[in-house]
Motif scaffolding. Structure first.
Motif, short mmCIF file in Angstrom:
data_model
loop_
_atom_site.label_atom_id
_atom_site.label_comp_id
_atom_site.label_asym_id
_atom_site.label_seq_id
_atom_site.Cartn_x
_atom_site.Cartn_y
_atom_site.Cartn_z
N PRO B 37 -0.75 3.16 8.67
CA PRO B 37 0.41 2.88 9.53
C PRO B 37 0.01 2.30 10.89
O PRO B 37 0.72 1.43 11.41
CB PRO B 37 1.05 4.27 9.68
CG PRO B 37 0.69 4.98 8.42
CD PRO B 37 -0.70 4.52 8.09
N VAL B 40 -0.56 -1.30 10.43
CA VAL B 40 0.71 -1.99 10.22
C VAL B 40 1.41 -2.24 11.55
O VAL B 40 1.85 -3.35 11.86
CB VAL B 40 1.62 -1.17 9.27
CG1 VAL B 40 3.02 -1.78 9.21
CG2 VAL B 40 1.00 -1.09 7.87
N LEU B 41 1.48 -1.20 12.35
CA LEU B 41 2.18 -1.34 13.63
C LEU B 41 1.45 -2.32 14.55
O LEU B 41 2.07 -3.12 15.25
CB LEU B 41 2.31 0.03 14.29
CG LEU B 41 3.25 0.99 13.55
CD1 LEU B 41 3.23 2.38 14.17
CD2 LEU B 41 4.68 0.44 13.51
N ILE B 44 2.32 -5.72 13.35
CA ILE B 44 3.69 -6.04 13.74
C ILE B 44 3.71 -6.59 15.18
O ILE B 44 4.44 -7.53 15.50
CB ILE B 44 4.57 -4.76 13.64
CG1 ILE B 44 4.84 -4.42 12.17
CG2 ILE B 44 5.87 -4.92 14.43
CD1 ILE B 44 5.81 -5.32 11.47
N ILE B 152 -0.02 -5.19 0.61
CA ILE B 152 -0.99 -5.38 1.70
C ILE B 152 -0.22 -5.82 2.95
O ILE B 152 0.42 -6.87 2.95
CB ILE B 152 -2.04 -6.46 1.34
CG1 ILE B 152 -2.80 -6.05 0.08
CG2 ILE B 152 -3.01 -6.67 2.52
CD1 ILE B 152 -2.24 -6.62 -1.20
N VAL B 153 -0.28 -5.02 3.96
CA VAL B 153 0.35 -5.33 5.24
C VAL B 153 -0.68 -5.08 6.33
O VAL B 153 -1.25 -3.97 6.41
CB VAL B 153 1.58 -4.45 5.50
CG1 VAL B 153 2.25 -4.85 6.82
CG2 VAL B 153 2.57 -4.53 4.35
N LEU B 298 1.02 -11.28 11.50
CA LEU B 298 1.34 -10.27 10.49
C LEU B 298 1.15 -10.91 9.11
O LEU B 298 1.73 -11.96 8.82
CB LEU B 298 2.78 -9.80 10.66
CG LEU B 298 3.37 -8.90 9.57
CD1 LEU B 298 2.61 -7.58 9.44
CD2 LEU B 298 4.86 -8.64 9.81
N VAL B 300 1.59 -10.24 5.03
CA VAL B 300 2.26 -9.38 4.05
C VAL B 300 2.13 -10.01 2.66
O VAL B 300 2.50 -11.18 2.47
CB VAL B 300 3.75 -9.19 4.37
CG1 VAL B 300 4.42 -8.27 3.36
CG2 VAL B 300 3.94 -8.65 5.78
#
Lengths: 320, 320, 320, 320
Positions: B37, B40-41, B44, B152-153, B298, B300
């Motif tokens: 996470p 991810v953040l 972002i 995948i992010v 980002l 994705v």
């Protein structure tokens, strides 16, 4: 309002709104044009915890995939694997590594997929007025490649109609409307905004895995949204770019009022250019939304860029 | 260090680092576990303007797709289209709508794709120590389905080696190292961070479309990263989760020092669990990065969840 | 008569003879109707020693089959084999037997094959006057199924044009006429009779295996029969039911006089209803005929009954 | 002798006769070796009237082909047809002819077909003692190619067991023995000779077309020959080269005495090298034999020469 038996979708939708020409005579992605940089940035801002979900139903499962009757589940074929080295049939690569390869035969509408805007039509014209004969041998216009080239990034919102109705999954042929979508949002404590990507859960695909194929296909009729002029107007006014469900056709199989098959494909896909994403698994996402109370998120998907394709497999990603 | 002709990858990598067991005995996604996470953040937060890009090379093009020699380009078959109504062969659906359907036959490693971690191995063991015989008839372990289930992010960074070398595309067989990646980042004014997804541009796939298949396949040898213990240590230390390029194999075809074929598949994929994403089109993204000077973004992606698959098509999305 | 560049086959064959309607308005097998019980019994009487030959070129060879450019060689996929038992993945059948299964993906015109009479046409009409639109989505009329239902049994005669010309195989684009067929028969000491099935050897397919694919496909143009009104009249008068060669198209690729591509498909297949059998291996049969001096025989073949098919694989049998 | 539940075919056939080595260590066609020039000439002499029949069940029917559960019916895909010219998408060939092409995806055991001698085995060995591991990735030995290269020409005899029992078709799971074959021959007024090709009619495949797929597949168990040591000895003594039926497996699905699945595949195919031809349509031939009282004939067939294939489609021809 009364429709005779066998009402033509062309008659039913005679006065229905269209987005043809709205994005120019060469547009092939329709309402996805509502998703500009502002919508992307707005969607980005809905990410809070960094959780991620994928929505595709597994594909080419030897036990069988769910698939619309008349199509066929994907098949995977092994080309090479360790067995070839066990029996001395494998090639020798410099350095001596081994590898596995495989191939696939699949219907492009036979798994979690984006429909091309030219997938369904009536009156000799596809979305944006393209001639229906342009579909012959492959979609020359409004194919899924255009959607794949663009990709879909926006704010998604999950609307759990099964939960609203207190069921694990809707019954066969059970219908609902945009009013139910609004009710679901209200019950969930969230709000549907203009340009939102709608993810509608009926639970129906979950019944395939829970009950088995025999029961799933018996007297096959999917639950789903049902046509009304008001519903079409609502999608039009809300400028919905993308409709996603966990059924194979995104709407009730046979509209109980008009008797027409899949009229929303005409009203939403062909006329308004709304992209359809079908056969998604929303079960884990729904459980998570119940848990944290967050029903909106960043939605990112891009179907395969199949040249001239009527549809393409996709594995959408949700980021919360 | 001198390697004889025909050095075995098993010998070359005898003392190379492994991530086996690092994420438990049942792990199937390897270094993707570095993407939690927080990553991810962080990714972002790299989104600034809301621009989006898709990276798949078009698939099933009637003019032919680029494909590794020995495999075959995808084929699309029309099942039904307006022609069936023109000649009176089509079914009548209630409501009278028409539609188009199609099917596809494809090699799962024959387009822009994620390799499963079990795609290549040596010494009888796949990533995480799984028995190579588990690949027989389909990957029981470390299949691409596991990668598709996860998605995948993360933060991606484009490293334009072709631009660094002042070329439209690298020459056949031209090599580079992690030092060149660092030099590219420096030249671009950006920094490679731990857990970054690396997108490396060689321009090579662009040469397929610019020069044609005959010239592309003549004396076929791809340019790419080349093996060294230092490069492997760098990937290990940087905890790179995913390596993506615009070539078919993500590394030089034959390592010029050891003579081994694709040793980085062993060192990075099998040993460290780095996922490989191959055959991407990075040309538009690269042009945009030159324009706005933003080389991170980002990223994705989610390959199709092909059950037991050795790889799967994917259409990655980049959001800046 | 002079033909300009790009002469239309429709113009070239304006006054050419047709067998349309000769066997009724529903006929789909054309000149095969010349093969009645008398022809069968006559063919039977040509059997002397009990030797037998099969004429198909092997199919789905991992090393590659010869195939017309733009089509693709057949691929075979293993479904199950002993490897599945080696690694514990196989089903247990009562009694414990093991088995192997496989599947195939093939072009129906991509191996030794019978063409349907509706395979090639001009001026909007197929053999027997059927509307060309009846081909859309599959041959509704004059498909290969009709030929497969009937089967072909008759007296065959081998005409070795390569031997007549003293060559292992004819050159690329080398042409010959019915006069050469008569000369070959004379040189062989045999006689072409009415209703004979003609097996014409050019040696060309043998060059694929002898020289390799690169040389075979370079500047691809097949040798073969070349169009003249006299040749068409001869086939018409001789009531030839079936023309078989060891090339892929049974005639020279581009007619050197008219510039038209494959005009004999129009003149013989579409107009006269002569069935075409292509891509046969006649090498062993030819060697045997040289040895025993017997150039006529019982010919028996039946293509697969592919419903609506434009052609179908076949493995013809010759009995001497 | 008593067999417990789940008796192994290996135990059941411990003392059963084998033809391994009889035709050398490299033989791949087994009992077809019984068919020499004498048998061919003898078969030729059974032709009387010049009538001909083909025995394949139509293939790739859009309405569905009969196929063993777990396999899949063949699919035909249109590649090009007149529709492409109607909408301006077709290539222009010099001379202006049009054409239709198509492709097929099929299971090699999914239509009227010859089994390779290596299709089924037990105890780690195929026919002639070949190692079962030689099947991995394709039959290296005893593949259907060997049968296709040879072809089958001999005297066939139709044995109509359904007629003997006074039924349109046998019941599900109904069994019969070689004694019934002798009884059928006697009732028909003909005699089974050594080296005869046996064509056994149960009528079962006719029930697929008469009753529909749902009833055909419900509680699926085919009728057929059932195992006994005496039956095996009879086939051995009679030196039967080829067994052909109108069922998918040529024997009762589950042997009611031993509980084993398809033990005659082991006893006849693997041990004696008897070739199996399955899923034939014998209805028209049977009706004709009733009419003219001639139950023997010339049988000619040659399966496709699929390299390494476990089986191959075939369209057998009978000449009376």
């Amino acid at each position: 309002m009364s429709h005779g038996v066998g009402s033509d979708v062309a008659d039913i939708l005679r006065d229905a709104p269209k987005n043809w020409g709205r994005w120019g005579p060469d547009d092939e992605v329709g309402a996805l044009n509502f998703l500009g940089p502002q919508e992307v940035l707005s969607a980005i801002s809905s990410v809070r915890s960094g959780k991620q979900f994928t929505l595709q139903v597994p594909m080419a499962d030897p036990k069988g995939d769910p698939v619309w009757p008349g199509r066929r589940a994907a098949e995977r074929y092994q080309i090479i694997d360790e067995g070839h080295w066990c029996c001395g049939k494998a090639p020798h690569l410099p350095g001596g590594q081994h590898y596995a390869d495989d191939a696939m035969s699949a219907y492009l509408q036979g798994s979690t997929q984006y429909d091309a805007l030219g997938h369904v039509w009536y009156d000799g014209q596809l979305y944006n007025g393209y001639d229906a004969r342009s579909t012959i041998g492959g979609l020359q216009k409004a194919s899924v490649q255009a959607i794949g080239e663009r990709g879909i990034v926006g704010r998604g919102i999950l609307l759990d109609v099964a939960r609203l109705r207190g069921k694990a999954w809707l019954d066969k042929g059970e219908t609902f409307t945009h009013e139910d979508l609004l009710a679901a949002a209200a019950a969930q404590g969230c709000e549907i905004r203009k340009h939102d990507i709608l993810l509608i859960r009926t639970g129906f695909i979950e019944s395939f895995f829970a009950l088995g194929a025999d029961e799933f296909y018996a007297d096959f009729i999917e639950p789903g949204l049902t046509y009304s002029p008001e519903l079409v107007d609502w999608f039009h006014a809300m400028e919905i770019p993308n409709l996603l469900t966990d059924t194979m056709a995104n709407e009730v199989t046979i509209d109980p009022v008009t008797g027409a098959m899949l009229p929303l494909h005409g009203a939403l896909m062909r006329n308004l250019g709304v992209t359809f994403t079908e056969l998604c698994d929303l079960s884990r996402l729904a459980a998570d939304c119940v848990g944290d109370g967050q029903w909106d998120f960043l939605y990112v998907a891009a179907p395969l860029k199949i040249v001239n394709g009527t549809g393409a497999p996709v594995n959408p990603v949700v980021i919360k």
